[in-house]
Design a protein around this motif. Structure first.
Motif: not given
Length: 465
Positions: A219-231
């Protein structure tokens, strides 16, 4: 108390030497990459009062430098574009990176080793990190872009590693903030290699620890991945428009057509990360093929350190050394793709070593970790490790000695560039090409600086004496 003394010496001695090198070598004249920012760029627009955010966000060779551009404007306003200020900030950022690494290094050797041992052996790592083999990204103002981005990407990875393993909310906010700063504000070209290095590092960790990882890790990995994708999408949006560099070259077809030469390019890059190009030219003993052979040795030690990283289960302590190694390998691969057509030895440039010193640091770190484990390595492995340490440190010592030896000559060459700038109206194209790639653009940029009394034309500049 002794540990603090050892740590202070490990940090301050290399920092002092690099600062002295910068103070006695860094030029006042703005040159090379920075010239793109003047004529037709954000500097001219700022001076004429029509600066827009698009000028600050404008890419240079597929990379943005919002933070550096803002600091450049502050430098113009308060210091009349004193480029040496940026040069003096570079050792500070290296010192900050060294402090970051030390926190993780100390944790990786605790509790097996004493604080005194950890602080004392850390000198081996700071010797590499502060090495003057990276002279080109030490003395020029534009190199601030690269060194500052290295710090922020390293801090981003460390915070992400902590968040994924610990899950504490404070690490989440820190991870998101640091990645936003690294990608959107203080970005050199490391974003290109950060993504694959980060992905491969944590993919390896996830595969090895798959049966032990809780659902919250994913779940943590998914949250960070989504944020990095947006950035990443924000960063990449219209990245190919209004680039300061009009034409970009990618030599993939040439690499495929000449794989043996491409391999030589790749290996020479690794060889020059230990033995500088100036050491190569200064010593008749070294030929290009010997540098390629040295590069193959260094690449072998990269492979050995990765093997030992997993064998020793160092990933239970930290993933930072593996990430630094992956980033270095991907970085040299990227350099080969965009520079192979310029010559088989072009990857030996000093400007690429700010990344490779981190890879060498990771190798030495892993070797120290393995040698200090309760279960000692067998004789053959131990001998190979010591041989690797000898190769790395002897090459860096020789390179450092030669860089210091030729420093007065380099200072004289940079002084000559300032003399050319003082006669900008009558300077020939050959003379101006020593300062910037495009002679007429260089002339017009220097004339703008002179008109506004900036850089070497400011009233307190030593170039006017």
């Amino acid at each position: 108390m002794r540990a603090k003394i050892f740590l202070s010496l490990s940090l301050l001695i290399p920092f002092a030497f690099v600062t002295i090198y910068v103070a006695t070598t860094a030029p006042e004249l703005i040159c090379r990459d920075d010239l793109c920012l003047i004529k037709g760029g954000l500097v001219e627009h700022y001076l004429k009062g029509n600066l827009a955010f698009t000028d600050l966000w404008r890419p240079y060779d597929y990379s943005r430098a919002l933070g550096y551009n803002l600091l450049m404007l502050a430098n113009i306003k308060w210091f009349s574009m004193n480029s040496r200020i940026f040069a003096f900030m570079i050792p500070v950022f290296i010192l900050a990176s060294a402090l970051l690494v030390y926190r993780v290094y100390r944790k990786s050797l605790t509790p097996e080793r004493s604080p005194e041992f950890i602080a004392l052996t850390y000198f081996a790592l700071t010797f590499i990190l502060f090495s003057v083999i990276q002279w080109e990204v030490l003395i020029f103002g534009y190199a601030f872009v690269y060194q500052s981005s290295l710090f922020f990407f390293m801090a981003s990875f460390i915070s992400l590693d902590l968040y994924l393993k610990d899950g504490h909310r404070k690490y989440l906010f820190l991870t998101l903030a640091l990645h936003a700063a690294a990608i959107l504000v203080f970005n050199g070209k490391l974003y290109i290699t950060y993504a694959p290095a980060l992905s491969l590092t944590f993919l390896c960790y996830a595969l090895i620890k798959a049966s032990e990882l809780p659902k919250k890790f994913w779940l943590r990995s998914f949250i960070v991945a989504v944020f990095l994708t947006v950035i990443a999408l924000i960063y990449l949006y219209k990245l190919n428009q209004k680039d300061y560099v009009a034409e970009h070259a990618f030599y993939i077809s040439e690499i495929l057509a000449h794989p043996f030469k491409a391999l030589q390019f790749f290996l020479a890059s690794f060889g020059a990360s230990v033995l500088s190009a100036n050491a190569f030219f200064a010593c008749d003993y070294f030929s290009f093929h010997k540098i390629v052979f040295l590069g193959s040795l260094i690449l072998f030690f990269y492979g050995l350190s990765v093997f030992l990283f997993f064998r020793s289960r160092m990933y239970d302590k930290t993933n930072l050394p593996l990430f630094l190694i992956m980033q270095t390998i991907f970085f040299f691969g990227f350099v080969m793709v965009v520079r192979f057509g310029l010559g088989v030895d072009y990857g030996m440039g000093s400007r690429y070593t700010y990344v490779s010193v981190c890879g060498l640091l990771a190798i030495v770190w892993i070797f120290i970790f393995v040698l200090t484990r309760p279960v000692k390595p067998k004789l053959l492995l131990r001998s190979t490790i010591y041989a690797g340490l000898v190769v790395i440190f002897s090459g860096l010592l020789l390179s450092s000695a030669i860089e210091w030896q030729i420093r007065p000559l380099r200072k004289a060459q940079l002084t000559q560039l300032m003399n050319i700038a003082m006669k900008v109206d009558t300077a020939t194209h050959d003379e101006l090409s020593l300062i910037g790639i495009l002679p007429e653009h260089t002339r017009e940029s220097l004339q703008i600086l002179r008109a506004y009394k900036l850089n070497v034309y400011r009233e307190d500049s030593s170039a006017r004496d």
